[in-house]
Design a protein around this motif. Sequence first.
Motif, PDB file in Angstrom:
ATOM      1  N   THR A   1       1.225   3.675  -3.208  1.00  0.00           N
ATOM      2  CA  THR A   1       0.722   5.043  -3.089  1.00  0.00           C
ATOM      3  C   THR A   1       1.789   6.042  -3.522  1.00  0.00           C
ATOM      4  OG1 THR A   1      -0.741   4.389  -1.278  1.00  0.00           O
ATOM      5  CG2 THR A   1      -0.272   6.747  -1.518  1.00  0.00           C
ATOM      6  N   ILE A   2       3.006   5.835  -3.063  1.00  0.00           N
ATOM      7  CA  ILE A   2       4.118   6.714  -3.474  1.00  0.00           C
ATOM      8  C   ILE A   2       4.305   6.633  -4.982  1.00  0.00           C
ATOM      9  CG2 ILE A   2       6.628   7.076  -3.324  1.00  0.00           C
ATOM     10  CD1 ILE A   2       6.397   6.042  -0.385  1.00  0.00           C
ATOM     11  N   PHE A   3       4.271   5.415  -5.495  1.00  0.00           N
ATOM     12  CA  PHE A   3       4.430   5.237  -6.938  1.00  0.00           C
ATOM     13  C   PHE A   3       3.304   5.919  -7.707  1.00  0.00           C
ATOM     14  CE2 PHE A   3       3.113   2.994 -10.740  1.00  0.00           C
ATOM     15  CZ  PHE A   3       4.200   3.286 -11.539  1.00  0.00           C
ATOM     16  N   ALA A   4       2.074   5.744  -7.245  1.00  0.00           N
ATOM     17  CA  ALA A   4       0.927   6.342  -7.944  1.00  0.00           C
ATOM     18  C   ALA A   4       1.072   7.858  -8.009  1.00  0.00           C
ATOM     19  CB  ALA A   4      -0.380   5.958  -7.261  1.00  0.00           C
ATOM     20  N   LEU A   5       1.482   8.475  -6.918  1.00  0.00           N
ATOM     21  CA  LEU A   5       1.669   9.936  -6.908  1.00  0.00           C
ATOM     22  C   LEU A   5       2.783  10.355  -7.877  1.00  0.00           C
ATOM     23  CD1 LEU A   5       1.296  10.600  -3.079  1.00  0.00           C
ATOM     24  CD2 LEU A   5      -0.342  11.185  -4.889  1.00  0.00           C
ATOM     25  N   ALA A   6       3.888   9.628  -7.856  1.00  0.00           N
ATOM     26  CA  ALA A   6       5.007   9.948  -8.763  1.00  0.00           C
ATOM     27  C   ALA A   6       4.599   9.717 -10.223  1.00  0.00           C
ATOM     28  CB  ALA A   6       6.234   9.105  -8.408  1.00  0.00           C
ATOM     29  N   GLY A   7       3.910   8.605 -10.479  1.00  0.00           N
ATOM     30  CA  GLY A   7       3.482   8.294 -11.840  1.00  0.00           C
ATOM     31  C   GLY A   7       2.470   9.282 -12.377  1.00  0.00           C
ATOM     32  N   MET A   8       1.508   9.653 -11.549  1.00  0.00           N
ATOM     33  CA  MET A   8       0.493  10.630 -11.969  1.00  0.00           C
ATOM     34  C   MET A   8       1.141  11.978 -12.269  1.00  0.00           C
ATOM     35  SD  MET A   8      -2.495   9.039 -11.768  1.00  0.00           S
ATOM     36  CE  MET A   8      -3.870  10.024 -11.278  1.00  0.00           C
ATOM     37  N   THR A   9       2.125  12.356 -11.459  1.00  0.00           N
ATOM     38  CA  THR A   9       2.843  13.619 -11.684  1.00  0.00           C
ATOM     39  C   THR A   9       3.640  13.562 -12.975  1.00  0.00           C
ATOM     40  OG1 THR A   9       2.991  13.970  -9.300  1.00  0.00           O
ATOM     41  CG2 THR A   9       4.512  15.228 -10.688  1.00  0.00           C
ATOM     42  N   ALA A  10       4.348  12.470 -13.197  1.00  0.00           N
ATOM     43  CA  ALA A  10       5.138  12.331 -14.429  1.00  0.00           C
ATOM     44  C   ALA A  10       4.241  12.379 -15.658  1.00  0.00           C
ATOM     45  CB  ALA A  10       5.949  11.034 -14.399  1.00  0.00           C
ATOM     46  N   LEU A  11       3.089  11.720 -15.587  1.00  0.00           N
ATOM     47  CA  LEU A  11       2.165  11.727 -16.722  1.00  0.00           C
ATOM     48  C   LEU A  11       1.547  13.111 -16.927  1.00  0.00           C
ATOM     49  CD1 LEU A  11       0.404   8.284 -16.210  1.00  0.00           C
ATOM     50  CD2 LEU A  11       1.904   8.925 -18.103  1.00  0.00           C
TER      51      LEU A  11
ATOM     52  N   LEU B   1       0.812  -1.220   0.000  1.00  0.00           N
ATOM     53  CA  LEU B   1       0.000   0.000   0.000  1.00  0.00           C
ATOM     54  C   LEU B   1       0.845   1.270   0.000  1.00  0.00           C
ATOM     55  CD1 LEU B   1      -2.748   1.405   0.141  1.00  0.00           C
ATOM     56  CD2 LEU B   1      -2.610   1.225   2.632  1.00  0.00           C
ATOM     57  N   ILE B   2       1.814   1.361   0.881  1.00  0.00           N
ATOM     58  CA  ILE B   2       2.633   2.582   0.959  1.00  0.00           C
ATOM     59  C   ILE B   2       3.471   2.748  -0.301  1.00  0.00           C
ATOM     60  CG2 ILE B   2       4.521   3.717   2.213  1.00  0.00           C
ATOM     61  CD1 ILE B   2       3.367   2.371   4.773  1.00  0.00           C
ATOM     62  N   ALA B   3       4.129   1.677  -0.744  1.00  0.00           N
ATOM     63  CA  ALA B   3       4.956   1.750  -1.953  1.00  0.00           C
ATOM     64  C   ALA B   3       4.104   2.097  -3.169  1.00  0.00           C
ATOM     65  CB  ALA B   3       5.676   0.418  -2.180  1.00  0.00           C
TER      66      ALA B   3
ATOM     67  N   ILE C   1       8.413  -1.447  -4.345  1.00  0.00           N
ATOM     68  CA  ILE C   1       7.832  -2.699  -3.849  1.00  0.00           C
ATOM     69  C   ILE C   1       8.913  -3.582  -3.226  1.00  0.00           C
ATOM     70  CG2 ILE C   1       6.746  -4.874  -4.578  1.00  0.00           C
ATOM     71  CD1 ILE C   1       5.040  -3.178  -6.493  1.00  0.00           C
ATOM     72  N   TYR C   2      10.081  -3.620  -3.835  1.00  0.00           N
ATOM     73  CA  TYR C   2      11.189  -4.413  -3.294  1.00  0.00           C
ATOM     74  C   TYR C   2      11.569  -3.915  -1.900  1.00  0.00           C
ATOM     75  CZ  TYR C   2      15.701  -6.737  -2.989  1.00  0.00           C
ATOM     76  OH  TYR C   2      16.756  -7.519  -2.587  1.00  0.00           O
ATOM     77  N   VAL C   3      11.684  -2.594  -1.759  1.00  0.00           N
ATOM     78  CA  VAL C   3      12.043  -2.012  -0.460  1.00  0.00           C
ATOM     79  C   VAL C   3      10.939  -2.281   0.557  1.00  0.00           C
ATOM     80  CG1 VAL C   3      12.424   0.180   0.758  1.00  0.00           C
ATOM     81  CG2 VAL C   3      13.606  -0.281  -1.389  1.00  0.00           C
ATOM     82  N   SER C   4       9.673  -2.157   0.135  1.00  0.00           N
ATOM     83  CA  SER C   4       8.564  -2.386   1.082  1.00  0.00           C
ATOM     84  C   SER C   4       8.523  -3.851   1.549  1.00  0.00           C
ATOM     85  CB  SER C   4       7.231  -1.978   0.472  1.00  0.00           C
ATOM     86  OG  SER C   4       6.801  -2.911  -0.483  1.00  0.00           O
ATOM     87  N   ASN C   5       8.941  -4.766   0.696  1.00  0.00           N
ATOM     88  CA  ASN C   5       8.976  -6.176   1.082  1.00  0.00           C
ATOM     89  C   ASN C   5      10.121  -6.480   2.033  1.00  0.00           C
ATOM     90  OD1 ASN C   5       6.675  -6.988  -0.298  1.00  0.00           O
ATOM     91  ND2 ASN C   5       7.809  -7.376  -2.180  1.00  0.00           N
ATOM     92  N   MET C   6      11.154  -5.642   2.015  1.00  0.00           N
ATOM     93  CA  MET C   6      12.298  -5.834   2.896  1.00  0.00           C
ATOM     94  C   MET C   6      12.006  -5.336   4.323  1.00  0.00           C
ATOM     95  SD  MET C   6      15.479  -4.885   0.395  1.00  0.00           S
ATOM     96  CE  MET C   6      16.616  -4.870   1.758  1.00  0.00           C
ATOM     97  N   ILE C   7      11.058  -4.418   4.412  1.00  0.00           N
ATOM     98  CA  ILE C   7      10.766  -3.804   5.716  1.00  0.00           C
ATOM     99  C   ILE C   7       9.878  -4.700   6.546  1.00  0.00           C
ATOM    100  CG2 ILE C   7       9.647  -1.849   6.829  1.00  0.00           C
ATOM    101  CD1 ILE C   7      10.532  -0.151   4.474  1.00  0.00           C
TER     102      ILE C   7
END
Length: 188
Positions: free
Chosen positions: A145-155, A141-143, A182-188
């Motif tokens: 959400t961060i991605f969605a915000l970055a992706g929406m901004t880039a688009l 969820l957190i990863a 997602i990789y980092v979120s799975n490590m946490i």
Amino acid sequence: MLIVTGLISFATITFIIHSQLYLNLKFIIFALLSLFYILPIKKEFGLRWIPSIKIFIICTSWTLLCLSLIDPPLDHPFTPLIIWLFIFAITLPFDIRDLYSDRLNLKTIPQVIGTKSSIKLAQLCLLLSVIAYTIIKPNTLIASTIFALAGMTALEKVKRNKTQAYINFYIEGLPILWFILIYVSNMI
């Protein structure tokens, strides 16, 4: 372009030789679809020049390729749709970039509905793919959400005057960003 295509072809052939027969057949189909998309059968005749179908061929072939490479596969019926929507979202900016260089008879999505509507459609597809993925994998969820915000901004920043470098770095970099998050979120 020829060097990159040659290297990818070499890597694909090497992978096919060392993989199972089932994967070999899939890769041959994807390779032929991609080949017929890239290479014209004759001047300006081929899959690439069929009006309104270009982006759907790209999205479908990349989705099938991704599904064959996922190990272990995401055993969920929405997985193909998630991948397809994501690829569609990050492919639309290329049609926006090529808006004035593509022939009008190609009827690409930006030619038909305009740049602003195409950007909104790309954002919607990106958001839907992220939401669906988060439903399947709630621990992201957190990863996501961060991605969605970055992706929406880039688009959002994709405009007709954006350079090849912008599209190549920010838009093509989106899958890498999501993977890292997602990789980092799975490590946490």
